[in-house]
Design a protein around this motif. Structure first.
Motif, PDB file in Angstrom:
ATOM      1  N   SER A 259      30.274  49.727  11.837  1.00  0.00           N
ATOM      2  CA  SER A 259      29.544  48.802  12.705  1.00  0.00           C
ATOM      3  C   SER A 259      30.342  47.525  12.920  1.00  0.00           C
ATOM      4  CB  SER A 259      28.183  48.465  12.097  1.00  0.00           C
ATOM      5  OG  SER A 259      28.334  47.525  11.039  1.00  0.00           O
ATOM      6  N   SER A 260      29.876  46.728  13.862  1.00  0.00           N
ATOM      7  CA  SER A 260      30.530  45.449  14.154  1.00  0.00           C
ATOM      8  C   SER A 260      29.916  44.305  13.362  1.00  0.00           C
ATOM      9  CB  SER A 260      30.439  45.151  15.655  1.00  0.00           C
ATOM     10  OG  SER A 260      29.087  45.146  16.083  1.00  0.00           O
ATOM     11  N   ALA A 261      29.082  44.625  12.375  1.00  0.00           N
ATOM     12  CA  ALA A 261      28.489  43.579  11.531  1.00  0.00           C
ATOM     13  C   ALA A 261      29.596  42.780  10.855  1.00  0.00           C
ATOM     14  CB  ALA A 261      27.569  44.203  10.488  1.00  0.00           C
ATOM     15  N   GLY A 262      29.470  41.463  10.874  1.00  0.00           N
ATOM     16  CA  GLY A 262      30.470  40.599  10.270  1.00  0.00           C
ATOM     17  C   GLY A 262      31.549  40.143  11.224  1.00  0.00           C
ATOM     18  N   GLN A 263      31.601  40.749  12.421  1.00  0.00           N
ATOM     19  CA  GLN A 263      32.546  40.312  13.432  1.00  0.00           C
ATOM     20  C   GLN A 263      32.010  39.055  14.125  1.00  0.00           C
ATOM     21  OE1 GLN A 263      35.570  41.891  14.144  1.00  0.00           O
ATOM     22  NE2 GLN A 263      35.085  43.112  12.319  1.00  0.00           N
ATOM     23  N   PRO A 264      32.880  38.279  14.786  1.00  0.00           N
ATOM     24  CA  PRO A 264      32.375  37.138  15.569  1.00  0.00           C
ATOM     25  C   PRO A 264      31.311  37.595  16.557  1.00  0.00           C
ATOM     26  CG  PRO A 264      34.769  37.058  15.415  1.00  0.00           C
ATOM     27  CD  PRO A 264      34.355  38.375  14.828  1.00  0.00           C
ATOM     28  N   ARG A 265      30.190  36.914  16.582  1.00  0.00           N
ATOM     29  CA  ARG A 265      29.042  37.264  17.418  1.00  0.00           C
ATOM     30  C   ARG A 265      28.518  38.679  17.133  1.00  0.00           C
ATOM     31  NH1 ARG A 265      30.316  35.998  23.536  1.00  0.00           N
ATOM     32  NH2 ARG A 265      32.206  37.174  23.050  1.00  0.00           N
ATOM     33  N   GLU A 266      28.876  39.196  15.942  1.00  0.00           N
ATOM     34  CA  GLU A 266      28.419  40.535  15.528  1.00  0.00           C
ATOM     35  C   GLU A 266      28.837  41.620  16.512  1.00  0.00           C
ATOM     36  OE1 GLU A 266      26.689  41.041  12.485  1.00  0.00           O
ATOM     37  OE2 GLU A 266      27.428  38.992  12.260  1.00  0.00           O
ATOM     38  N   ALA A 267      29.972  41.421  17.180  1.00  0.00           N
ATOM     39  CA  ALA A 267      30.424  42.385  18.193  1.00  0.00           C
ATOM     40  C   ALA A 267      31.942  42.517  18.142  1.00  0.00           C
ATOM     41  CB  ALA A 267      29.989  41.942  19.589  1.00  0.00           C
ATOM     42  N   TYR A 268      32.421  43.701  18.474  1.00  0.00           N
ATOM     43  CA  TYR A 268      33.845  43.902  18.688  1.00  0.00           C
ATOM     44  C   TYR A 268      34.210  43.381  20.084  1.00  0.00           C
ATOM     45  CZ  TYR A 268      33.911  47.163  14.708  1.00  0.00           C
ATOM     46  OH  TYR A 268      33.813  47.723  13.463  1.00  0.00           O
ATOM     47  N   THR A 269      35.402  42.812  20.199  1.00  0.00           N
ATOM     48  CA  THR A 269      35.903  42.436  21.520  1.00  0.00           C
ATOM     49  C   THR A 269      36.738  43.590  22.068  1.00  0.00           C
ATOM     50  OG1 THR A 269      35.951  40.072  20.989  1.00  0.00           O
ATOM     51  CG2 THR A 269      37.318  40.810  22.827  1.00  0.00           C
ATOM     52  N   VAL A 270      36.234  44.214  23.117  1.00  0.00           N
ATOM     53  CA  VAL A 270      36.934  45.326  23.747  1.00  0.00           C
ATOM     54  C   VAL A 270      37.767  44.774  24.902  1.00  0.00           C
ATOM     55  CG1 VAL A 270      36.666  47.485  25.024  1.00  0.00           C
ATOM     56  CG2 VAL A 270      35.144  46.982  23.094  1.00  0.00           C
ATOM     57  N   SER A 271      39.084  45.026  24.860  1.00  0.00           N
ATOM     58  CA  SER A 271      39.998  44.547  25.898  1.00  0.00           C
ATOM     59  C   SER A 271      40.528  45.729  26.691  1.00  0.00           C
ATOM     60  CB  SER A 271      41.165  43.775  25.278  1.00  0.00           C
ATOM     61  OG  SER A 271      40.694  42.652  24.546  1.00  0.00           O
ATOM     62  N   VAL A 272      40.577  45.546  27.996  1.00  0.00           N
ATOM     63  CA  VAL A 272      41.058  46.594  28.893  1.00  0.00           C
ATOM     64  C   VAL A 272      42.236  46.049  29.698  1.00  0.00           C
ATOM     65  CG1 VAL A 272      40.504  47.922  30.963  1.00  0.00           C
ATOM     66  CG2 VAL A 272      38.875  47.819  29.091  1.00  0.00           C
ATOM     67  N   SER A 273      43.293  46.853  29.785  1.00  0.00           N
ATOM     68  CA  SER A 273      44.459  46.488  30.590  1.00  0.00           C
ATOM     69  C   SER A 273      44.814  47.666  31.494  1.00  0.00           C
ATOM     70  CB  SER A 273      45.642  46.141  29.679  1.00  0.00           C
ATOM     71  OG  SER A 273      46.774  45.798  30.447  1.00  0.00           O
ATOM     72  N   VAL A 274      44.802  47.424  32.800  1.00  0.00           N
ATOM     73  CA  VAL A 274      45.167  48.444  33.775  1.00  0.00           C
ATOM     74  C   VAL A 274      46.630  48.242  34.164  1.00  0.00           C
ATOM     75  CG1 VAL A 274      44.691  49.457  36.032  1.00  0.00           C
ATOM     76  CG2 VAL A 274      42.815  48.528  34.661  1.00  0.00           C
ATOM     77  N   SER A 275      47.421  49.316  34.075  1.00  0.00           N
ATOM     78  CA  SER A 275      48.830  49.258  34.475  1.00  0.00           C
ATOM     79  C   SER A 275      48.973  49.771  35.904  1.00  0.00           C
ATOM     80  CB  SER A 275      49.690  50.116  33.536  1.00  0.00           C
ATOM     81  OG  SER A 275      49.704  49.560  32.243  1.00  0.00           O
ATOM     82  N   TRP A 276      49.694  49.001  36.706  1.00  0.00           N
ATOM     83  CA  TRP A 276      49.917  49.334  38.115  1.00  0.00           C
ATOM     84  C   TRP A 276      51.406  49.477  38.374  1.00  0.00           C
ATOM     85  CZ3 TRP A 276      45.589  48.739  41.693  1.00  0.00           C
ATOM     86  CH2 TRP A 276      44.440  48.194  41.111  1.00  0.00           C
ATOM     87  N   ASP A 277      51.771  50.448  39.209  1.00  0.00           N
ATOM     88  CA  ASP A 277      53.117  50.521  39.759  1.00  0.00           C
ATOM     89  C   ASP A 277      53.056  50.044  41.209  1.00  0.00           C
ATOM     90  OD1 ASP A 277      54.178  51.545  37.450  1.00  0.00           O
ATOM     91  OD2 ASP A 277      54.140  53.640  38.128  1.00  0.00           O
ATOM     92  N   VAL A 278      54.018  49.226  41.594  1.00  0.00           N
ATOM     93  CA  VAL A 278      54.063  48.732  42.970  1.00  0.00           C
ATOM     94  C   VAL A 278      55.194  49.433  43.711  1.00  0.00           C
ATOM     95  CG1 VAL A 278      54.293  46.735  44.471  1.00  0.00           C
ATOM     96  CG2 VAL A 278      53.126  46.503  42.263  1.00  0.00           C
ATOM     97  N   GLU A 279      54.852  50.206  44.721  1.00  0.00           N
ATOM     98  CA  GLU A 279      55.832  50.863  45.572  1.00  0.00           C
ATOM     99  C   GLU A 279      56.016  50.004  46.834  1.00  0.00           C
ATOM    100  OE1 GLU A 279      54.305  54.763  46.293  1.00  0.00           O
ATOM    101  OE2 GLU A 279      54.453  55.378  44.195  1.00  0.00           O
ATOM    102  N   TRP A 280      57.268  49.754  47.202  1.00  0.00           N
ATOM    103  CA  TRP A 280      57.510  48.906  48.366  1.00  0.00           C
ATOM    104  C   TRP A 280      58.531  49.569  49.300  1.00  0.00           C
ATOM    105  CZ3 TRP A 280      62.426  47.223  49.436  1.00  0.00           C
ATOM    106  CH2 TRP A 280      63.350  47.249  48.383  1.00  0.00           C
ATOM    107  N   HIS A 281      58.454  49.195  50.560  1.00  0.00           N
ATOM    108  CA  HIS A 281      59.438  49.671  51.537  1.00  0.00           C
ATOM    109  C   HIS A 281      59.563  48.636  52.647  1.00  0.00           C
ATOM    110  CE1 HIS A 281      56.359  50.743  54.585  1.00  0.00           C
ATOM    111  NE2 HIS A 281      55.628  51.054  53.542  1.00  0.00           N
ATOM    112  N   GLY A 282      60.758  48.566  53.216  1.00  0.00           N
ATOM    113  CA  GLY A 282      61.007  47.641  54.308  1.00  0.00           C
ATOM    114  C   GLY A 282      62.491  47.369  54.428  1.00  0.00           C
TER     115      GLY A 282
END
Length: 197
Positions: free
Chosen positions: A145-168
């Motif tokens: 459980s997240s008992a004892g964590q700050p605000r009694e909650a886990y901090t879930v972090s999400v990171s989306v990876s993007w590739d940028v395709e370019w032309h010109g």
């Protein structure tokens, strides 16, 4: 004759001013010297800096606003509306470059020391799935459980990876590793056993 020199004016023999229409310079009409064409790759990097990537909107089942349960699978997904390419075009004299950011993977840091990498936005939970079933492509099961964590909650972090395709400008390329991020607190509670006599 003593001619007063003017900026931008061309002069001939003995300092006589020459007619501008006969000897055009840059910006004065006629055949000016061609300006150097910018490197498309340099323009592409500028476009990437100006791209606005959508922030991930985190969804879970059980709902992220409610408590998750220890040893019960948590489904994770991102709002499907953000999982789409994002494009931007920049034009400068001599070249136009279009850059398109494409989402590739999602890295979830679950707050309990676990990391989950998903190949897509994840599958939204629906009633067609059993309540205790695991996500087919993006899920996690908390073991404490997240008992004892700050605000009694886990901090879930999400990171989306993007590739940028370019032309010109007759060129093309890929600039990988762009990121968009979000986080949410997630409470995890111990499941209470129901005793039936």
């Amino acid at each position: 004759m003593d001619w007063e020199r003017q900026p931008g004016q061309m002069y001939g023999l003995h300092g006589v001013p020459l007619p501008m229409q006969d000897f055009p310079g840059p910006g004065a009409g006629g055949d000016a010297a061609p300006a150097a064409v910018p490197d498309p790759a340099v323009v592409a990097r500028q476009v990437v800096r100006e791209l606005v990537l959508p922030a991930p909107v985190i969804r879970t089942n059980p709902d992220e606003k409610a408590a998750q349960l220890v040893r019960v699978p948590t489904w994770m997904w991102l709002d499907p509306g953000m999982w789409r390419p994002v494009s931007k075009t920049a034009s400068v004299p001599g070249v136009s470059v279009t850059a398109t950011a494409i989402p590739r993977t999602v890295t979830w840091r679950m707050g309990d020391g676990s990391t989950v990498v998903c190949a897509g936005a994840g599958t939204p939970y629906s009633a067609q799935y059993a309540a205790d079933s695991a996500s087919p492509d993006c899920g996690h099961t908390y073991l404490r459980s997240s008992a004892g964590q700050p605000r009694e909650a886990y901090t879930v972090s999400v990171s989306v990876s993007w590739d940028v395709e370019w032309h010109g400008g007759g060129q093309q390329g890929v600039i990988p590793g762009q990121q968009s991020q979000a986080q949410v607190p997630l409470r995890v509670a111990e499941a209470q056993a129901l005793v039936v006599s």
